[in-house]
Design a protein around this motif. Structure first.
Motif, PDB file in Angstrom:
ATOM      1  N   GLU A 125       7.352   6.066  14.038  1.00 47.62           N
ATOM      2  CA  GLU A 125       8.664   5.410  14.120  1.00 47.62           C
ATOM      3  C   GLU A 125       8.738   4.160  13.561  1.00 47.62           C
ATOM      4  OE1 GLU A 125      11.785   4.204  18.025  1.00 47.62           O
ATOM      5  OE2 GLU A 125       9.717   5.117  18.312  1.00 47.62           O
ATOM      6  N   GLY A 126       9.769   3.787  12.969  1.00 50.74           N
ATOM      7  CA  GLY A 126      10.150   2.486  12.487  1.00 50.74           C
ATOM      8  C   GLY A 126      10.085   2.440  10.839  1.00 50.74           C
ATOM      9  N   ARG A 127      10.506   1.419  10.192  1.00 51.70           N
ATOM     10  CA  ARG A 127      10.366   1.188   9.007  1.00 51.70           C
ATOM     11  C   ARG A 127       9.720  -0.135   8.440  1.00 51.70           C
ATOM     12  NH1 ARG A 127      15.390   0.922   4.738  1.00 51.70           N
ATOM     13  NH2 ARG A 127      15.930  -0.533   6.516  1.00 51.70           N
ATOM     14  N   SER A 128       8.778  -0.503   8.543  1.00 50.41           N
ATOM     15  CA  SER A 128       8.202  -1.979   8.500  1.00 50.41           C
ATOM     16  C   SER A 128       6.930  -1.843   8.131  1.00 50.41           C
ATOM     17  CB  SER A 128       8.328  -2.628   9.808  1.00 50.41           C
ATOM     18  OG  SER A 128       7.497  -2.051  10.672  1.00 50.41           O
ATOM     19  N   LYS A 129       6.388  -3.189   7.462  1.00 48.90           N
ATOM     20  CA  LYS A 129       4.989  -3.281   7.063  1.00 48.90           C
ATOM     21  C   LYS A 129       4.052  -3.076   8.354  1.00 48.90           C
ATOM     22  CE  LYS A 129       1.602  -6.937   6.707  1.00 48.90           C
ATOM     23  NZ  LYS A 129       1.481  -8.482   6.850  1.00 48.90           N
ATOM     24  N   GLN A 130       4.632  -3.517   9.553  1.00 50.39           N
ATOM     25  CA  GLN A 130       3.745  -3.213  10.535  1.00 50.39           C
ATOM     26  C   GLN A 130       3.445  -1.802  11.029  1.00 50.39           C
ATOM     27  OE1 GLN A 130       1.904  -5.733  11.989  1.00 50.39           O
ATOM     28  NE2 GLN A 130       0.847  -4.216  13.370  1.00 50.39           N
ATOM     29  N   ALA A 131       4.424  -1.065  11.116  1.00 47.74           N
ATOM     30  CA  ALA A 131       4.626   0.644  11.080  1.00 47.74           C
ATOM     31  C   ALA A 131       3.537   1.244  10.286  1.00 47.74           C
ATOM     32  CB  ALA A 131       5.892   1.153  11.196  1.00 47.74           C
ATOM     33  N   PHE A 132       3.453   0.897   8.919  1.00 48.14           N
ATOM     34  CA  PHE A 132       2.485   1.571   8.087  1.00 48.14           C
ATOM     35  C   PHE A 132       0.974   0.903   8.338  1.00 48.14           C
ATOM     36  CE2 PHE A 132       1.148   2.059   3.482  1.00 48.14           C
ATOM     37  CZ  PHE A 132       0.501   3.376   3.628  1.00 48.14           C
ATOM     38  N   LYS A 133       0.947  -0.422   8.597  1.00 48.05           N
ATOM     39  CA  LYS A 133      -0.367  -0.991   8.919  1.00 48.05           C
ATOM     40  C   LYS A 133      -0.944  -0.382  10.046  1.00 48.05           C
ATOM     41  CE  LYS A 133      -1.911  -5.630   9.764  1.00 48.05           C
ATOM     42  NZ  LYS A 133      -3.342  -5.738   8.577  1.00 48.05           N
ATOM     43  N   THR A 134      -0.233  -0.324  11.138  1.00 51.38           N
ATOM     44  CA  THR A 134      -0.974   0.205  12.235  1.00 51.38           C
ATOM     45  C   THR A 134      -1.478   1.443  11.942  1.00 51.38           C
ATOM     46  OG1 THR A 134       0.663  -1.033  13.524  1.00 51.38           O
ATOM     47  CG2 THR A 134      -0.339   0.808  14.756  1.00 51.38           C
ATOM     48  N   TRP A 135      -0.650   2.190  11.537  1.00 48.30           N
ATOM     49  CA  TRP A 135      -1.037   3.813  11.254  1.00 48.30           C
ATOM     50  C   TRP A 135      -2.306   3.838  10.277  1.00 48.30           C
ATOM     51  CZ3 TRP A 135      -2.060   7.033   7.117  1.00 48.30           C
ATOM     52  CH2 TRP A 135      -2.115   8.525   7.311  1.00 48.30           C
TER      53      TRP A 135
END
Length: 419
Positions: free
Chosen positions: A208-218
């Motif tokens: 969920e989400g479209r951000s640096k943090q979303a991809f970084k967390t994954w």
């Protein structure tokens, strides 16, 4: 067919029921459905009639019937009526029934073969849940719940699905069209089979989400050994994805794929056309305005233009008021020509020269071209990396995202269409 043998049809073999541990003992065919009466084959080890608690031999007690939806034959919903014997232990009184786990999951309404057919229908054939439910002769919710559970088990919960990933693609997708919460999801794709020529791209995950943090967390949630094995990350122009990849997989090469690079140039061309249109006519384009009529022709590659389109462009560019559009169109065509050059080294040189030309000496009047030049200069390494690594385009990621429908609040079956 000299060696053909025609005998009594074996419905058990024909319907692949022997793989489910069943045998057909009767049938009823109607114009709109079929019913097959089945019995459970005896266990090979002879343990069926023995009590699992005390080990004593049981006596047959009665028979129950279980209804299972099976693969439709000729798109005719086919139902299995499975007769199941029940036993009672003569010593402890324990009651049990014949094992039907080969045929279906406990309390399931679809056979394992029918469930696989439904999943493949949605994933491979792009059938709707309603169409699958019609073929099975079950309710929509029954088909949707079953496909969701099987899809998660086969595609999502497979513990080996992250193995061998060396090239990943990342993009955003509008999952739902509502104002509540974040309507975007970040889609991560395995592009390794595409690069190696061993198969299609695979959906790895959606967060969920479209951000640096979303991809970084994954990425951070993946094991360190897995992150070290990632060689390439294909992405669009969103800097958040690039920053996340640089922080979590620093040794991976970021590749900005041609689709998004060309789209940047196409957007610049559209913005220039609209600006000139407004400056000359004082209004947005009408259907008879030359600039508006040529909007699609301007986005056609020079090598694909018809004679009629060439004449239209010649007439358009003959007007001195359209010189800025012509200049921007020339930049757009140079970019397309670079990507279409078969020799990758020459293509890379052409793209590098274009980025260099747009970085210096662009007339102030070409504001859209100047902005494009700044963007390309900032992402030059990512743009040029595509030519050094064949098969690392993010195009398959875009294709998979197009297959994912928006979240409607009623079903998640679109998850599995990206197979």
């Amino acid at each position: 067919m000299p060696d053909a043998t025609f005998a009594l049809p074996d419905l058990t073999k024909f319907c692949h029921l022997d793989d489910l541990g069943l045998e057909v003992v009767g049938q009823h065919l109607a114009p709109d459905h079929a019913v097959l009466a089945c019995r459970v084959l005896d266990a090979d080890d002879g343990s069926e009639g023995w009590c699992r608690r005390c080990g004593c031999q049981g006596a047959p007690r009665d028979t129950v019937t279980r209804r299972l939806a099976h693969v439709p034959l000729g798109w005719r919903p086919t139902t299995l009526l499975v007769s199941i014997r029940r036993y009672k232990c003569t010593d402890c009184g324990h009651v049990w029934r014949q094992d039907t786990s080969h045929a279906a999951e406990p309390r399931a309404k679809l056979t394992r073969t029918g469930l696989r057919w439904a999943l493949e229908g949605i994933v491979v054939q792009h059938l709707t849940v309603a169409r699958v439910a019609e073929g099975l002769g079950v309710a929509w919710n029954t088909a949707n719940d079953a496909v969701l559970a099987e899809g998660k088990r086969v595609l999502i919960e497979d513990e080996n699905r992250f193995d061998g990933v060396a090239v990943i693609g990342v993009d955003e997708h509008v999952w739902r069209h509502t104002r509540r919460g974040d309507k975007y999801v970040t889609v991560i794709i395995d592009l390794t089979p595409v690069r190696d020529g061993t198969g299609p791209a695979r959906l790895l995950d959606m967060v969920e989400g479209r951000s640096k943090q979303a991809f970084k967390t994954w990425l951070a949630e993946r094991p360190e050994a897995w992150r070290d094995a990632v060689e390439v990350v294909a992405m669009d122009g969103f800097t958040g994805f690039k920053t996340a990849a640089a922080e979590e997989v620093p040794d991976a090469v970021a590749v900005m794929d041609p689709f998004h690079v060309v789209r940047l140039a196409g957007d610049a061309l559209d913005q220039c056309r609209r600006r000139v249109q407004l400056a000359i006519h004082g209004h947005r384009g009408f259907k008879d305005d030359p600039l508006h009529k040529s909007r699609r022709t301007l986005h056609t590659g020079a090598g694909l233009l018809t004679d009629r389109q060439i004449d239209r462009l010649n007439q358009l560019f003959a007007d001195e008021g359209h010189v800025e559009v012509e200049a921007t169109w020339g930049v757009y065509q140079r970019m397309i020509a670079a990507y279409r050059t078969e020799d990758r080294s020459r293509a890379r040189e052409a793209m590098a020269q274009l980025i260099n030309d747009l970085g210096t000496g662009v007339p102030k009047a070409l504001v859209e071209v100047a902005k494009l030049g700044r963007t390309l200069k900032k992402r030059a390494a990512d743009v040029l990396a595509y030519f050094d690594r064949p098969g690392t385009s993010n195009g398959p990621t875009e294709a998979i995202c197009e297959c994912l429908p928006g979240w409607s609040g009623t079903g998640w079956s679109g998850w599995f269409r990206s197979r």
